[in-house]
Design an enzyme around this catalytic site. Structure first.
Site, short mmCIF file in Angstrom:
data_model
loop_
_atom_site.label_atom_id
_atom_site.label_comp_id
_atom_site.label_asym_id
_atom_site.label_seq_id
_atom_site.Cartn_x
_atom_site.Cartn_y
_atom_site.Cartn_z
N LYS A 55 51.82 49.20 43.93
CA LYS A 55 51.07 50.14 43.08
C LYS A 55 51.30 51.58 43.54
O LYS A 55 51.49 52.47 42.72
CB LYS A 55 49.58 49.77 43.11
CG LYS A 55 49.30 48.45 42.39
CD LYS A 55 47.94 47.86 42.69
CE LYS A 55 47.78 46.48 42.07
NZ LYS A 55 46.52 45.82 42.42
N GLN A 99 41.20 47.02 46.05
CA GLN A 99 42.07 45.84 46.05
C GLN A 99 41.24 44.60 46.39
O GLN A 99 40.60 44.54 47.43
CB GLN A 99 43.22 46.03 47.05
CG GLN A 99 44.23 44.89 47.06
CD GLN A 99 44.94 44.71 45.72
OE1 GLN A 99 45.39 45.67 45.10
NE2 GLN A 99 45.04 43.47 45.25
N ASP A 122 40.62 49.79 36.87
CA ASP A 122 40.83 48.34 36.85
C ASP A 122 39.96 47.65 35.78
O ASP A 122 40.13 46.46 35.52
CB ASP A 122 40.47 47.75 38.22
CG ASP A 122 41.71 47.40 39.04
OD1 ASP A 122 42.77 47.19 38.41
OD2 ASP A 122 41.61 47.33 40.27
#
Ligand code: NDP
Length: 303
Positions: A55, A99, A122
């Site tokens: 990412k 994460q 997200d």
């Protein structure tokens, strides 16, 4: 000659999405709003470290700012929350990525709820989940959003067709089912308690496998000609299992890395039946990252 499914090239679609973002990201940077991603990595899970690296590399390629706070595996919820709050306040951070999975002592739900919904690239914050449910999407979870982009760009028709999603997680299965429903497909969601899974999945014109079980979906689960999307990312270390799941040329990974990466779809038996299939690797994974970039650029544009 046996027929074989058309490859749905997620990696190529992801590249195209990133190319489209390049000019917008540069224009925002010239305007003093260089899009920025704040990453939180907690603990030492090797797979998480690999995902974070992919990412941040994508940020570098697009000229996005990024910063990673790496907290120890013993971090308490309060420490993680403090970092989230710092990112919430920062003007150079437009998107926040926590994460997952977080270590078990950390209250994941509390952490995800602490993320400013306007920076929730997200799409995991309850406010963004609610907006998706109401068909007023703002930030949508990157994996299902990426799959929708792939289906759209590949010209896969959804309206009026039968879609089956195997898996009901908050991250993939549920948002996937909502997006397919909003695209006018008739959607069925399967999970570990579904009886006679193959009978249900064989009804699908579009089948999405998001299970986390290597090779579970086999030829007998698939209707001839169906579009099959394989979300799974499984590390298979057992040589006999690996030989059953991947083409012989990929077995070198066993020696090089100690595992082969494989999806939830058993490609050797599904490819001759399906009309189209996403590969693993090179299918859904790159799309997830491309959509994270897209959401981050959008967050900066709307800041
Ligand atoms: P979860 O473990 O959260 O969910 C798995 C789902 O599969 C659950 O709903 C579970 O049912 C269901 N399931 C488990 N076993 C069976 C079975 N035998 N038959 C039918 N359903 C079953 O996983 P995620 O959704 O987070 O991830 C799924 C996969 O996708 C994983 O391999 C993950 O690594 C991968 N992934 C890939 C991404 C990418 O970018 N390519 C991004 C995110 C995930 P129940 O609810 O009943 O337990």
């Amino acid at each position: 000659m046996t027929a074989t499914a058309r490859k749905l090239d997620g990696a190529a679609t992801a590249r195209a999405i990133r190319e489209e973002l390049r000019d917008e990201a540069a224009a925002l940077a010239r305007d003093g709003r260089r899009p920025g991603l704040g990453v939180l990595l907690v603990g030492d899970d090797p797979a998480s470290a690999v995902y974070v690296k992919s990412k941040t590399r994508a940020c570098d390629e697009l000229g996005l700012f990024h910063e990673t706070h790496h907290l120890p595996a013993t971090a308490a919820t309060a420490e993680v929350l403090a970092r989230v709050e710092e990112y919430n306040r920062r003007r150079d951070v437009h998107g926040i990525l926590v994460q997952l999975p977080l270590p078990s002592q950390v209250d994941t739900e509390k952490v995800l709820r602490a993320v400013d919904p306007a920076k929730d690239v997200d799409g995991f914050h309850p406010e963004n989940v609610g907006l998706l449910v109401q068909k007023r999407p703002r930030f949508v979870a990157c994996t299902p959003a990426g799959i929708m982009e792939l289906l759209r760009r590949e010209g896969v028709e959804l309206a009026g067709r039968r879609a089956v999603v195997v898996g009901r997680s908050d991250i993939v299965g549920k948002p996937m089912a909502l997006l397919l429903m909003h695209a006018d497909a008739t959607v069925t969601v399967c999970h570990s308690r579904t009886r006679d899974l193959a009978a249900v999945t064989r009804e699908a014109d579009v089948l999405v496998a998001a299970i986390g079980r290597a090779g579970l979906i086999r030829g007998e689960h698939v209707k001839p000609g169906a579009v099959v999307v394989d979300v799974g990312m499984n590390r298979v270390e057992d040589p006999a299992a690996a030989r059953d799941l991947v083409e012989p040329e990929r077995l070198v990974d066993l020696e090089k890395k100690g595992y082969v990466l494989t999806g939830d779809v058993h490609a050797p038996s599904v490819a001759p039946v399906a009309g189209a299939l996403t590969p693993v690797p090179g299918g859904v994974g790159p799309l997830t990252i491309a959509l994270l970039m897209k959401n981050t650029v959008r967050a900066a544009a709307e800041a």
